[in-house]
Design a protein around this motif. Structure first.
Motif, PDB file in Angstrom:
ATOM      1  N   GLU A 261       5.777  -2.292   8.060  1.00 27.33           N
ATOM      2  CA  GLU A 261       4.314  -2.181   7.994  1.00 27.33           C
ATOM      3  C   GLU A 261       3.726  -3.562   7.740  1.00 27.33           C
ATOM      4  O   GLU A 261       4.178  -4.270   6.831  1.00 27.33           O
ATOM      5  CB  GLU A 261       3.900  -1.268   6.839  1.00 27.33           C
ATOM      6  CG  GLU A 261       4.158   0.207   7.061  1.00 27.33           C
ATOM      7  CD  GLU A 261       3.935   0.977   5.764  1.00 27.33           C
ATOM      8  OE1 GLU A 261       2.773   1.328   5.486  1.00 27.33           O
ATOM      9  OE2 GLU A 261       4.911   1.176   5.024  1.00 27.33           O
ATOM     10  N   GLU A 262       2.707  -3.932   8.486  1.00 26.53           N
ATOM     11  CA  GLU A 262       2.140  -5.272   8.353  1.00 26.53           C
ATOM     12  C   GLU A 262       1.487  -5.465   6.974  1.00 26.53           C
ATOM     13  O   GLU A 262       0.814  -4.570   6.459  1.00 26.53           O
ATOM     14  CB  GLU A 262       1.100  -5.504   9.466  1.00 26.53           C
ATOM     15  CG  GLU A 262       1.785  -5.614  10.833  1.00 26.53           C
ATOM     16  CD  GLU A 262       0.802  -5.857  11.968  1.00 26.53           C
ATOM     17  OE1 GLU A 262      -0.357  -5.416  11.864  1.00 26.53           O
ATOM     18  OE2 GLU A 262       1.194  -6.493  12.960  1.00 26.53           O
ATOM     19  N   ASP A 263       1.722  -6.630   6.405  1.00 27.99           N
ATOM     20  CA  ASP A 263       1.109  -7.037   5.131  1.00 27.99           C
ATOM     21  C   ASP A 263       1.502  -6.165   3.933  1.00 27.99           C
ATOM     22  O   ASP A 263       0.841  -6.214   2.895  1.00 27.99           O
ATOM     23  CB  ASP A 263      -0.428  -7.074   5.232  1.00 27.99           C
ATOM     24  CG  ASP A 263      -0.915  -8.143   6.206  1.00 27.99           C
ATOM     25  OD1 ASP A 263      -0.206  -9.166   6.359  1.00 27.99           O
ATOM     26  OD2 ASP A 263      -1.982  -7.944   6.814  1.00 27.99           O
ATOM     27  N   ILE A 264       2.549  -5.396   4.068  1.00 26.60           N
ATOM     28  CA  ILE A 264       2.990  -4.548   2.954  1.00 26.60           C
ATOM     29  C   ILE A 264       4.387  -4.981   2.499  1.00 26.60           C
ATOM     30  O   ILE A 264       5.282  -5.175   3.315  1.00 26.60           O
ATOM     31  CB  ILE A 264       3.053  -3.052   3.376  1.00 26.60           C
ATOM     32  CG1 ILE A 264       1.694  -2.554   3.889  1.00 26.60           C
ATOM     33  CG2 ILE A 264       3.563  -2.172   2.232  1.00 26.60           C
ATOM     34  CD1 ILE A 264       0.610  -2.431   2.845  1.00 26.60           C
ATOM     35  N   CYS A 265       4.524  -5.118   1.171  1.00 28.56           N
ATOM     36  CA  CYS A 265       5.829  -5.488   0.601  1.00 28.56           C
ATOM     37  C   CYS A 265       6.565  -4.242   0.129  1.00 28.56           C
ATOM     38  O   CYS A 265       6.057  -3.487  -0.693  1.00 28.56           O
ATOM     39  CB  CYS A 265       5.620  -6.441  -0.577  1.00 28.56           C
ATOM     40  SG  CYS A 265       7.108  -6.738  -1.566  1.00 28.56           S
ATOM     41  N   HIS A 266       7.761  -4.048   0.650  1.00 30.21           N
ATOM     42  CA  HIS A 266       8.639  -2.939   0.234  1.00 30.21           C
ATOM     43  C   HIS A 266       9.983  -3.527  -0.167  1.00 30.21           C
ATOM     44  O   HIS A 266      10.906  -3.601   0.637  1.00 30.21           O
ATOM     45  CB  HIS A 266       8.886  -1.976   1.408  1.00 30.21           C
ATOM     46  CG  HIS A 266       7.845  -0.930   1.560  1.00 30.21           C
ATOM     47  ND1 HIS A 266       7.563  -0.010   0.589  1.00 30.21           N
ATOM     48  CD2 HIS A 266       7.014  -0.656   2.591  1.00 30.21           C
ATOM     49  CE1 HIS A 266       6.584   0.782   1.004  1.00 30.21           C
ATOM     50  NE2 HIS A 266       6.234   0.416   2.210  1.00 30.21           N
ATOM     51  N   PRO A 267      10.124  -3.943  -1.432  1.00 33.94           N
ATOM     52  CA  PRO A 267      11.376  -4.617  -1.820  1.00 33.94           C
ATOM     53  C   PRO A 267      12.631  -3.778  -1.553  1.00 33.94           C
ATOM     54  O   PRO A 267      13.660  -4.330  -1.176  1.00 33.94           O
ATOM     55  CB  PRO A 267      11.195  -4.884  -3.318  1.00 33.94           C
ATOM     56  CG  PRO A 267       9.887  -4.326  -3.714  1.00 33.94           C
ATOM     57  CD  PRO A 267       9.152  -3.837  -2.518  1.00 33.94           C
ATOM     58  N   PHE A 268      12.540  -2.478  -1.751  1.00 31.38           N
ATOM     59  CA  PHE A 268      13.760  -1.657  -1.577  1.00 31.38           C
ATOM     60  C   PHE A 268      14.141  -1.530  -0.105  1.00 31.38           C
ATOM     61  O   PHE A 268      15.298  -1.619   0.249  1.00 31.38           O
ATOM     62  CB  PHE A 268      13.587  -0.294  -2.255  1.00 31.38           C
ATOM     63  CG  PHE A 268      13.431  -0.440  -3.741  1.00 31.38           C
ATOM     64  CD1 PHE A 268      14.507  -0.867  -4.522  1.00 31.38           C
ATOM     65  CD2 PHE A 268      12.207  -0.229  -4.357  1.00 31.38           C
ATOM     66  CE1 PHE A 268      14.368  -1.061  -5.896  1.00 31.38           C
ATOM     67  CE2 PHE A 268      12.058  -0.424  -5.728  1.00 31.38           C
ATOM     68  CZ  PHE A 268      13.135  -0.833  -6.502  1.00 31.38           C
TER      69      PHE A 268
END
Ligand SMILES: [Zn+2]
Length: 472
Positions: A261-268
């Motif tokens: 997803e653009e501009d979204i941080c999902h560390p996992f």
């Protein structure tokens, strides 16, 4: 002789005298070799260019400059000869992901960070770092002030390129960091910190592509480079927006997340995608190729990901630098992870291969130690350890040294003055008791760190910081 000329000569003389005697009593107490005119004799030299070691070399230093390097140099009138038979030399390290803070050691309470203005500059210099860039800050004014104090000779430490604090949107949850709420705010933040004296920019996990673009515009207009530990933006996107440097090798690569997803941080999702990506996958090779073509430097901080099982508690040997509660906390964590970090090992081994691939196809791989996370990474000791890890990664000893010296200087656009041992360069170099051309662990035998022609006693600096990491 005119009176004016006499006056100018007198002033010139005074200035010169001032430049030579301006070290404070404190800084002076660590000096083993004062600035002057001297020849270091009979050294084995690894010069930082990646070339093989050369034996039986002399280095002539006058004030802060290397005047000559070669075999059997004649000792000029007035110069002191110092016989260093059996010892070796390499350039001072130029490290690009350093910090002047460390995780809090107080028990309980929220996670947090403490400023280490007292101990860290001493430890960095003791561990062979003559120039460093921070990569994020919790107290930018303190970082700028210590940098200036070191420049004046008031305090011992390396030359410092101070970055801004980590510029980020809400999300990371580090209590010490402010957050931006728009791209215009991000641009203002860059100007604010540049006015304060910061000379580089660090961006963080949750910024948007629009933020990054605004930050890069302002930073480049002010002649500052931008580096990022990113997550919401992919490496490829950041490269296309014109970022100069990416942190943590490929550990912060969101590029491999399916349907990112653009501009979204999902560390996992990022971690899972990294685990799922084949070590020699085409997707990795393509990304590396893209970064190299875009001339984005990549900072290896591989030491911060060094697994626990069968490895040192404080890599580089710095356990006694820690304040006792910090020591206890770090030891407990280390003990609890023994035999339980197989996934860490998996990623670590993959990251090592990818970073070397980046180097092998011509990428500018630079180095930094990132003394954060669980407190196991200690300034100075970690820098020595990182050099050893590069050899574990498969680099030759001359290559490992080049990454930690010339490459850092190149990134900072200071390679005409620092980063190698060569005629006309600034005398920033390390004297090691053991021969580093034979065994990289000789980096742990630093005898003297010469910065701007002044030799500092490494052991004395290490000793001065002992027990203070975690409190000041
Ligand atoms: Zn960091």
């Amino acid at each position: 002789m005119s009176r004016l000329f006499q006056l100018l000569c007198l002033l010139g003389f005074t200035f010169q005298l001032k430049a030579q005697t301006s070290l404070s009593e404190e800084t002076q107490s660590y000096v083993a070799q004062p600035r002057g005119h001297y020849v270091l004799q009979n050294l084995t030299i690894l010069d930082g260019t990646g070339s093989a070691a050369v034996t039986n070399q002399d280095i002539l230093i006058k004030d802060e400059t290397i005047m000559a390097v070669g075999e059997d140099l004649s000792v000029p009138d007035g110069a002191t000869a110092i016989d260093l038979t059996g010892k070796s030399a390499m350039p001072g390290m130029v490290m690009l992901h350093e910090h002047l803070f460390y995780p809090k050691t107080t028990p309980g309470g929220p996670y947090g960070l403490d400023q280490m203005t007292y101990s860290f500059p001493k430890l960095y210099l003791a561990g062979g770092v003559t120039t460093m860039r921070t990569a994020g800050s919790i107290m930018p004014a303190a970082d700028v002030n210590i940098k200036k104090a070191i420049e004046r000779g008031d305090k011992p430490g390396p030359k410092i390129d101070v970055t801004t604090p980590h510029i980020d949107r809400e999300g990371t949850g580090v209590f010490e960091l402010a957050t931006i709420n728009s791209s215009a705010h991000a641009a203002d933040a860059v100007n604010f910190y540049a006015d304060m004296g910061c000379t580089s920019v660090k961006v963080y996990n949750f910024i948007t592509r629009e933020d990054l673009s605004a930050i890069i515009d302002v930073a480049h207009a002010r002649d500052m480079k931008v580096t990022g530990h990113i997550c919401s933006i992919t490496y490829r996107e950041a490269a296309d927006l014109g970022i100069d440097n990416l942190e943590h090798g490929f550990y912060s690569t969101a590029d491999f997340i399916p349907d990112k997803e653009e501009d979204i941080c999902h560390p996992f999702k990022m971690r899972n995608a990294l685990l799922a990506t084949g070590v020699d996958g085409k997707i990795v090779a393509d990304l590396i190729d893209h970064l190299v073509k875009a001339e984005v430097a990549l900072t290896s901080t591989i030491n911060v990901f060094e697994p626990y099982t069968d490895r040192e508690v404080v890599p580089g040997g710095g356990i006694d630098a820690l304040f006792p509660p910090a020591k206890e906390k770090v030891f407990k964590r280390w003990a609890s992870k023994q035999g339980k970090d197989s996934i860490d090992y998996l990623l670590f081994n993959k990251a090592k291969v990818w970073e070397k691939q980046f180097y092998d196809v011509g990428g500018l791989l630079v180095a930094g130690t990132d003394p954060t996370y669980d407190g196991r990474i200690v300034a100075g000791y970690a820098n020595m350890r990182l050099l050893e890890l590069f050899v574990e990664m498969g680099f030759t000893i001359p290559e490992a040294i080049k990454i930690c010296t010339l490459h850092g200087a190149k990134y900072l656009e200071q390679d005409n003055t620092i980063g190698t041992i060569a005629k006309d360069k600034i005398a920033d170099l390390l004297i090691l008791d053991k021969d580093i051309s034979r065994d990289i662990s000789a980096i742990r035998s630093i005898n003297m760190v010469i910065k701007n022609g002044i030799g500092y006693d490494s052991g004395k600096l290490f000793k001065a910081a002992e027990g203070y990491v975690g409190i000041r």
